[in-house]
Scaffold this motif. Structure first.
Motif, PDB file in Angstrom:
ATOM      1  N   GLN A 262      20.731 -24.447 -42.772  1.00  0.00           N
ATOM      2  CA  GLN A 262      19.635 -24.896 -42.997  1.00  0.00           C
ATOM      3  C   GLN A 262      19.347 -26.333 -41.432  1.00  0.00           C
ATOM      4  N   ILE A 263      18.553 -26.788 -41.734  1.00  0.00           N
ATOM      5  CA  ILE A 263      18.122 -28.067 -40.794  1.00  0.00           C
ATOM      6  C   ILE A 263      17.398 -29.879 -41.096  1.00  0.00           C
ATOM      7  N   SER A 264      18.280 -30.317 -40.540  1.00  0.00           N
ATOM      8  CA  SER A 264      17.934 -31.268 -40.311  1.00  0.00           C
ATOM      9  C   SER A 264      16.944 -32.515 -39.985  1.00  0.00           C
ATOM     10  N   VAL A 265      16.061 -33.753 -40.337  1.00  0.00           N
ATOM     11  CA  VAL A 265      15.585 -34.210 -38.992  1.00  0.00           C
ATOM     12  C   VAL A 265      16.732 -34.703 -38.012  1.00  0.00           C
ATOM     13  N   ASN A 266      16.414 -34.439 -36.393  1.00  0.00           N
ATOM     14  CA  ASN A 266      17.422 -35.212 -35.614  1.00  0.00           C
ATOM     15  C   ASN A 266      17.910 -34.122 -35.030  1.00  0.00           C
ATOM     16  N   ASP A 267      18.446 -32.780 -36.095  1.00  0.00           N
ATOM     17  CA  ASP A 267      18.549 -31.539 -35.396  1.00  0.00           C
ATOM     18  C   ASP A 267      18.816 -31.642 -33.930  1.00  0.00           C
ATOM     19  N   LYS A 268      19.507 -30.904 -33.735  1.00  0.00           N
ATOM     20  CA  LYS A 268      19.196 -29.554 -31.992  1.00  0.00           C
ATOM     21  C   LYS A 268      19.162 -28.286 -31.713  1.00  0.00           C
ATOM     22  N   ILE A 269      17.688 -28.099 -31.606  1.00  0.00           N
ATOM     23  CA  ILE A 269      17.865 -26.680 -32.028  1.00  0.00           C
ATOM     24  C   ILE A 269      17.073 -25.794 -30.025  1.00  0.00           C
ATOM     25  N   ARG A 270      17.806 -24.324 -30.215  1.00  0.00           N
ATOM     26  CA  ARG A 270      17.573 -23.858 -29.320  1.00  0.00           C
ATOM     27  C   ARG A 270      16.170 -22.888 -29.507  1.00  0.00           C
ATOM     28  N   ILE A 271      15.377 -22.835 -28.784  1.00  0.00           N
ATOM     29  CA  ILE A 271      14.218 -21.559 -28.819  1.00  0.00           C
ATOM     30  C   ILE A 271      14.830 -19.971 -27.757  1.00  0.00           C
ATOM     31  N   GLU A 272      14.839 -19.263 -28.954  1.00  0.00           N
ATOM     32  CA  GLU A 272      14.805 -17.958 -28.153  1.00  0.00           C
ATOM     33  C   GLU A 272      13.636 -17.006 -27.690  1.00  0.00           C
ATOM     34  N   PRO A 273      13.065 -16.610 -27.106  1.00  0.00           N
ATOM     35  CA  PRO A 273      14.791 -15.798 -25.898  1.00  0.00           C
ATOM     36  C   PRO A 273      14.395 -16.881 -24.377  1.00  0.00           C
ATOM     37  N   ASN A 274      13.861 -18.317 -24.593  1.00  0.00           N
ATOM     38  CA  ASN A 274      13.327 -18.961 -23.185  1.00  0.00           C
ATOM     39  C   ASN A 274      14.923 -19.727 -23.166  1.00  0.00           C
ATOM     40  N   PHE A 315      14.524 -20.113 -33.577  1.00  0.00           N
ATOM     41  CA  PHE A 315      14.755 -21.121 -33.363  1.00  0.00           C
ATOM     42  C   PHE A 315      15.902 -20.904 -33.907  1.00  0.00           C
ATOM     43  N   VAL A 316      16.995 -21.158 -32.927  1.00  0.00           N
ATOM     44  CA  VAL A 316      18.228 -20.506 -33.979  1.00  0.00           C
ATOM     45  C   VAL A 316      19.390 -23.174 -33.705  1.00  0.00           C
ATOM     46  N   ALA A 317      20.026 -22.812 -33.777  1.00  0.00           N
ATOM     47  CA  ALA A 317      21.064 -24.445 -34.310  1.00  0.00           C
ATOM     48  C   ALA A 317      21.624 -24.087 -32.404  1.00  0.00           C
ATOM     49  N   ALA A 318      21.550 -25.484 -31.800  1.00  0.00           N
ATOM     50  CA  ALA A 318      22.218 -25.800 -29.600  1.00  0.00           C
ATOM     51  C   ALA A 318      23.325 -24.977 -30.149  1.00  0.00           C
ATOM     52  N   ASP A 319      24.057 -25.107 -30.249  1.00  0.00           N
ATOM     53  CA  ASP A 319      25.277 -24.318 -30.470  1.00  0.00           C
ATOM     54  C   ASP A 319      25.549 -22.847 -31.385  1.00  0.00           C
ATOM     55  N   SER A 320      24.710 -22.446 -31.349  1.00  0.00           N
ATOM     56  CA  SER A 320      24.496 -21.074 -31.944  1.00  0.00           C
ATOM     57  C   SER A 320      25.001 -20.210 -31.151  1.00  0.00           C
ATOM     58  N   ASP A 321      25.945 -19.257 -31.844  1.00  0.00           N
ATOM     59  CA  ASP A 321      26.389 -17.781 -30.490  1.00  0.00           C
ATOM     60  C   ASP A 321      25.327 -16.656 -30.647  1.00  0.00           C
ATOM     61  N   THR A 322      23.833 -17.034 -31.119  1.00  0.00           N
ATOM     62  CA  THR A 322      23.133 -15.730 -30.896  1.00  0.00           C
ATOM     63  C   THR A 322      22.738 -16.887 -29.953  1.00  0.00           C
ATOM     64  N   TYR A 323      22.255 -15.153 -28.935  1.00  0.00           N
ATOM     65  CA  TYR A 323      21.377 -14.683 -28.165  1.00  0.00           C
ATOM     66  C   TYR A 323      20.253 -13.600 -28.512  1.00  0.00           C
ATOM     67  N   SER A 324      19.429 -14.172 -27.147  1.00  0.00           N
ATOM     68  CA  SER A 324      18.365 -12.785 -27.802  1.00  0.00           C
ATOM     69  C   SER A 324      18.960 -11.642 -26.680  1.00  0.00           C
ATOM     70  N   SER A 325      18.184 -10.458 -26.735  1.00  0.00           N
ATOM     71  CA  SER A 325      18.964  -9.158 -26.160  1.00  0.00           C
ATOM     72  C   SER A 325      17.947  -8.193 -26.293  1.00  0.00           C
ATOM     73  N   LYS A 326      17.777  -6.866 -25.111  1.00  0.00           N
ATOM     74  CA  LYS A 326      17.392  -5.346 -24.958  1.00  0.00           C
ATOM     75  C   LYS A 326      17.936  -4.733 -25.350  1.00  0.00           C
ATOM     76  N   GLN A 327      19.304  -4.599 -26.054  1.00  0.00           N
ATOM     77  CA  GLN A 327      20.003  -3.503 -26.190  1.00  0.00           C
ATOM     78  C   GLN A 327      20.628  -4.189 -27.823  1.00  0.00           C
ATOM     79  N   LEU A 328      21.056  -2.663 -28.551  1.00  0.00           N
ATOM     80  CA  LEU A 328      21.371  -2.488 -29.856  1.00  0.00           C
ATOM     81  C   LEU A 328      21.759  -1.404 -30.176  1.00  0.00           C
TER      82      LEU A 328
END
Length: 429
Positions: A262-274, A315-328
């Motif tokens: 979920q997301i709310s106004v004023n929440d911090k997010i991180r944009i992947e993959p940058n 967009f993921v939460a700023a403290d998320s442990d989800t990151y971009s990857s080129k290997q699966l």
């Protein structure tokens, strides 16, 4: 079992081998629960000759080729409701050639009704051997993390409702379930054609102490609206919206569907993959400005900063442990008649992003007959279930399928024909 969402709409599929009676079971379920319209009832009665039993399969086998061949080819969706619940049924094909259609139907299901034709099994053996397609469909249900599996042992009327033969089948399937890791398995002895234990309890199975199929389905819990933690927020950008590019204060919003959290106004997010961070300043729903939004909702998000963002970014939460990857590392079900070619590039479609991909390694293939994984396999053929390593030309922001089905799944597309050649569930990224 107490669950707030217990009576939310239930999506379920029918699965199993050819001629197990999947279409007949759904037709009987609709007929006995009085969920048919008058024109459907008229069509049913016209289809039978005097003295014949009604052919309920015509309610789901809509294609002309299906009626001619007597098999289900495409996935047929039917909707009905009882006083207790609404249902969406996907009648999926049993033929091995159309396994890909079964995967499509099962991918969004809360539950699966696996039919077993009791009359096709050999009870002279010490242990009953289930049919290969029953095993394959059960393996796919495991990989798709289908929450509930109900085994409907069909055509019990042809076995005089023999409890020992029913028990032999349940023993065989319990062994299969243990090998695959399936849980929450229930068993019901039924006759789809005659209606035993479909909607009403049958007087011919007094030894069966459970509920009829419909009652079981009415009481299955679902978790569609379960909110994950805020740090699991996952939002693939589908469209960048600009209203007036000539003004200095022009509107810039990012549209898409929230796939987790979920997301709310004023929440911090991180944009992947940058990896750039920002803050949510406004959230637009179809009904206007809102202060927060949750999984499954379509929204437009605005950020505090002007950042280079395009379709496919996430967009993921700023403290998320989800990151971009080129290997699966992923489990795939191969759909194409041509075997997987590790030397070829494929298109991998994940969420709102499509990238070039190569299968760099075939780690193992599931042997449907033995249920053992073959680690020395060199080829993945049609309907094989394999574990592979995939290298991507560009990184994608994915999770494991177990964590989130939407962000943990993908399809592979043939670059030349644009045919979908495989469906995949991510194990590691």
């Amino acid at each position: 079992m107490s669950n707030l969402n217990q009576y939310a709409p239930l999506r379920f599929i029918t699965a199993g081998s050819v001629d197990d009676g999947k279409s007949t079971l759904i037709g009987r379920l609709l007929y006995d629960s009085k969920a048919l319209l008058s024109d459907q009832l008229l069509s049913l009665n016209k289809s039978k000759n005097a003295g014949e039993v009604i052919d309920f399969s015509i309610l789901t086998d809509g294609l002309e080729a299906e009626r001619e061949q007597g098999i289900t080819i495409d996935v047929a969706y039917r909707y009905f409701s009882t006083a207790k619940r609404k249902f969406i049924i996907a009648d999926t094909p049993g033929h091995e050639q159309y396994t890909r259609n079964m995967v499509t139907g099962a991918s969004t299901a809360h539950a699966a009704v696996v039919l077993i034709d009791a009359s096709q099994l050999d009870f002279q053996q010490a242990e009953v051997e289930l049919l290969p397609q029953t095993k394959r469909h059960s393996a796919i249900l495991k990989h798709l993390r289908t929450p509930h599996v109900i085994v409907a042992v069909n055509k019990m009327d042809l076995l005089d409702f023999d409890v020992e033969k029913f028990n032999a089948i349940t023993t065989a399937y319990n062994k299969l379930a243990a090998q695959l890791g399936l849980q929450n398995v229930k068993f019901v002895p039924v006759s789809a054609l005659q209606g035993d234990n479909i909607v009403h309890k049958s007087d011919r199975t007094l030894w069966y102490t459970g509920e009829p199929l419909l009652t079981i389905l009415e009481n299955l819990p679902t978790d569609d609206n379960q909110l994950t933690a805020a740090k699991d927020f996952h939002f693939p950008v589908q469209l960048v919206v600009r209203l007036d590019q000539d003004k200095a204060d022009d509107f810039r919003g990012y549209q898409g569907r929230i796939e987790a959290g979920q997301i709310s106004v004023n929440d911090k997010i991180r944009i992947e993959p940058n990896g750039i961070e920002s803050t949510i300043t406004e959230i637009y729903s179809p009904n206007g400005l809102v202060q927060s939004a949750k999984v499954g909702e379509q929204v437009t998000l605005r950020l505090a900063d002007d950042i280079d963002i395009s379709r496919g970014d996430t967009f993921v939460a700023a403290d998320s442990d989800t990151y971009s990857s080129k290997q699966l590392v992923a489990t795939i079900c191969w759909f194409d008649q041509r075997p997987l070619n590790p030397a070829r590039k494929y298109l991998l479609k994940h969420g709102t992003q499509t990238v070039f991909a190569k299968v760099s390694e075939i780690e193992q293939i599931l042997d449907i007959k033995t249920l053992f994984n073959l680690s020395d396999a060199e080829q993945v053929k049609m309907n094989d279930i394999a574990q592979v390593r995939i290298s991507l030309q560009k990184p994608i922001t994915a999770t494991t399928y177990e964590k989130n089905q939407a962000s943990g799944s993908f399809i592979l597309i043939d670059e030349a024909t644009y045919h979908t050649v495989a469906a995949g569930m991510i194990l590691e990224n």
